[in-house]
Motif scaffolding. Structure first.
Motif, short mmCIF file in Angstrom:
data_model
loop_
_atom_site.label_atom_id
_atom_site.label_comp_id
_atom_site.label_asym_id
_atom_site.label_seq_id
_atom_site.Cartn_x
_atom_site.Cartn_y
_atom_site.Cartn_z
N ALA A 18 65.27 33.25 63.81
CA ALA A 18 64.20 32.27 63.58
C ALA A 18 63.00 32.59 64.47
CB ALA A 18 64.71 30.86 63.85
N ALA A 19 63.29 33.04 65.71
CA ALA A 19 62.21 33.43 66.61
C ALA A 19 61.52 34.69 66.11
CB ALA A 19 62.76 33.65 68.03
N VAL A 20 62.27 35.61 65.49
CA VAL A 20 61.67 36.82 64.90
C VAL A 20 60.68 36.42 63.80
CG1 VAL A 20 62.14 38.89 63.52
CG2 VAL A 20 63.59 38.34 65.49
N LEU A 21 61.06 35.43 62.98
CA LEU A 21 60.17 34.96 61.92
C LEU A 21 58.89 34.37 62.51
CD1 LEU A 21 62.62 33.15 59.47
CD2 LEU A 21 61.77 35.48 59.35
N ALA A 22 59.06 33.51 63.52
CA ALA A 22 57.89 32.88 64.15
C ALA A 22 57.00 33.92 64.81
CB ALA A 22 58.35 31.85 65.18
N ASP A 23 57.62 34.93 65.43
CA ASP A 23 56.85 35.99 66.07
C ASP A 23 56.08 36.79 65.04
OD1 ASP A 23 56.20 37.66 68.43
OD2 ASP A 23 57.42 39.18 67.44
N GLY A 24 56.71 37.04 63.89
CA GLY A 24 56.02 37.77 62.82
C GLY A 24 54.83 37.00 62.29
N ALA A 25 54.99 35.69 62.12
CA ALA A 25 53.88 34.85 61.65
C ALA A 25 52.74 34.86 62.66
CB ALA A 25 54.36 33.43 61.40
N GLU A 26 53.08 34.82 63.93
CA GLU A 26 52.05 34.82 64.98
C GLU A 26 51.31 36.14 65.02
OE1 GLU A 26 52.40 34.68 69.75
OE2 GLU A 26 53.06 32.84 68.74
N ARG A 27 52.04 37.23 64.93
CA ARG A 27 51.40 38.55 64.95
C ARG A 27 50.49 38.74 63.73
NH1 ARG A 27 55.38 43.41 66.92
NH2 ARG A 27 56.11 42.51 68.88
N LEU A 28 50.96 38.28 62.58
CA LEU A 28 50.14 38.40 61.37
C LEU A 28 48.85 37.61 61.52
CD1 LEU A 28 49.59 39.19 58.45
CD2 LEU A 28 51.05 37.29 57.72
N ALA A 29 48.95 36.39 62.02
CA ALA A 29 47.75 35.57 62.19
C ALA A 29 46.77 36.22 63.16
CB ALA A 29 48.14 34.17 62.68
N ASP A 30 47.30 36.81 64.23
CA ASP A 30 46.43 37.49 65.21
C ASP A 30 45.72 38.68 64.56
OD1 ASP A 30 47.16 35.70 67.17
OD2 ASP A 30 48.61 37.04 68.14
N TYR A 31 46.46 39.43 63.75
CA TYR A 31 45.87 40.59 63.08
C TYR A 31 44.78 40.17 62.10
CZ TYR A 31 45.48 44.51 59.81
OH TYR A 31 45.00 45.50 59.00
N ALA B 14 42.19 40.74 52.56
CA ALA B 14 42.55 42.15 52.72
C ALA B 14 43.58 42.35 53.83
CB ALA B 14 41.29 42.97 53.01
N ALA B 15 43.44 41.61 54.92
CA ALA B 15 44.36 41.77 56.05
C ALA B 15 45.76 41.28 55.69
CB ALA B 15 43.83 41.01 57.26
N ALA C 121 43.03 37.40 62.12
CA ALA C 121 41.89 36.88 62.88
C ALA C 121 41.03 38.02 63.41
CB ALA C 121 42.37 36.00 64.03
N HIS C 122 41.68 39.09 63.86
CA HIS C 122 40.94 40.26 64.36
C HIS C 122 40.12 40.89 63.25
CE1 HIS C 122 40.02 43.95 66.50
NE2 HIS C 122 40.56 44.65 65.53
N ARG C 123 40.72 41.05 62.07
CA ARG C 123 39.98 41.63 60.94
C ARG C 123 38.80 40.75 60.55
NH1 ARG C 123 42.85 45.22 57.33
NH2 ARG C 123 41.12 44.87 55.89
N MET C 124 39.00 39.45 60.55
CA MET C 124 37.93 38.52 60.18
C MET C 124 36.78 38.54 61.18
SD MET C 124 40.19 35.25 58.92
CE MET C 124 38.78 34.25 58.41
N SER C 125 37.10 38.78 62.44
CA SER C 125 36.08 38.74 63.50
C SER C 125 35.05 39.85 63.36
CB SER C 125 36.75 38.82 64.87
OG SER C 125 37.28 40.12 65.10
N LYS C 126 35.34 40.85 62.53
CA LYS C 126 34.41 41.96 62.36
C LYS C 126 33.26 41.62 61.40
CE LYS C 126 37.97 45.48 63.19
NZ LYS C 126 38.64 46.68 62.65
N ALA C 127 33.35 40.49 60.72
CA ALA C 127 32.31 40.09 59.76
C ALA C 127 31.61 38.83 60.27
CB ALA C 127 32.92 39.82 58.39
N SER C 128 30.35 38.70 59.90
CA SER C 128 29.58 37.53 60.32
C SER C 128 29.40 36.52 59.19
CB SER C 128 28.20 37.95 60.85
OG SER C 128 27.49 38.68 59.87
N ARG C 129 29.21 36.99 57.96
CA ARG C 129 29.02 36.07 56.84
C ARG C 129 30.35 35.45 56.43
NH1 ARG C 129 25.56 39.68 52.68
NH2 ARG C 129 27.57 40.72 52.67
N PRO C 130 30.35 34.17 56.07
CA PRO C 130 31.61 33.53 55.71
C PRO C 130 32.30 34.18 54.52
CG PRO C 130 29.72 32.13 55.14
CD PRO C 130 29.21 33.23 56.01
N GLU C 131 31.52 34.66 53.53
CA GLU C 131 32.12 35.32 52.39
C GLU C 131 32.90 36.57 52.81
OE1 GLU C 131 28.13 33.58 51.07
OE2 GLU C 131 28.91 34.76 52.75
N ASP C 132 32.34 37.31 53.75
CA ASP C 132 33.00 38.53 54.19
C ASP C 132 34.18 38.24 55.11
OD1 ASP C 132 31.43 40.52 52.84
OD2 ASP C 132 29.78 39.95 54.15
#
Length: 227
Positions: free
Chosen positions: A80-93, A113-114, A95-106
């Protein structure tokens, strides 16, 4: 009370105690990380029907049974902790991809895409391993449990949706998170990597839903920013 007595949390005594606690916390965090990584690796190696034993996980992590049961009551608790860790890592990844764009559409484009990138050849094995264990635990990738992948991912859409003018960004983001994570699950189980055309279709779908919520029409025909 003796006014010259040394209080437990003061001065030298307090500093030594806090240092010992910090060192023990770092040690325990390292043990947990090793157990999580070892469990995921055992499942990845064993394939869809893998049911690794605690002994196998402990040996792979280079730890003892005492260390395992210090942090987890059972193998299911670890998975169960592996699942939670996977969800957390995915969300972090994501968020990182999203941070590269400034416009909300992008940022929405980066979000889609991430998530779907988890179905590519380099990530699919780990993601499928997590999916297999979630099924063994009586859960799934689109579980409604607190902290699940869709819930974590939905939060990342709140801000770009507000910027696009949605009146209820939380509701729209939640629906789209379940839809896109469900589509990811479909790609993974079919062993198919989505094409760039398919990714863009899903981006258009998300933006169309957002546009419908604002009553402004479909947000399209904009050149995406370069990551």
């Amino acid at each position: 009370m003796d006014k010259n007595a040394i209080l437990p949390g003061s001065g030298l005594v307090g500093r030594i105690a806090r240092k010992a606690v910090a060192e023990r916390e770092a040690e325990y965090a390292g043990e947990i990380r090793r157990l999580l990584d070892a469990a995921l690796d055992q499942v990845r190696r064993g394939g869809p029907n893998a049911r690794p034993r605690v002994a196998d996980i402990v040996a792979a992590a280079g730890l003892s049974n005492d260390a395992f049961y210090r942090h987890f009551r059972s193998k299911d608790a670890l998975m169960a902790a592996v699942l939670a860790d996977g969800a957390e890592r995915l969300a972090d990844y994501v968020a990182h991809r999203m941070s590269k764009a400034s416009r909300p559409e992008d940022r929405v484009r980066g979000w889609v895409a991430a998530i779907l990138a988890q179905a590519d050849a380099t990530s699919a094995a780990d993601t499928r391993a997590v999916l297999c264990q979630s099924g063994a635990l009586g859960a799934d990738l689109v579980s409604g449990q607190t902290g699940s992948a869709p819930q974590r991912l939905a939060v990342l859409l709140y801000e770009p949706f507000r910027e696009l003018g949605l009146r209820d960004p939380e509701h729209c983001a939640g629906l789209l998170a379940y839809a896109i994570v469900g589509k990811l699950s479909e790609y993974l189980w079919s062993n198919i990597e989505p094409s760039s055309v398919e990714v863009e279709r899903l981006v258009d779908f998300c933006l169309s839903v957002a546009a419908a919520e604002t009553g402004k029409g479909v947000v399209k025909d904009r050149v995406p920013e370069t990551p």
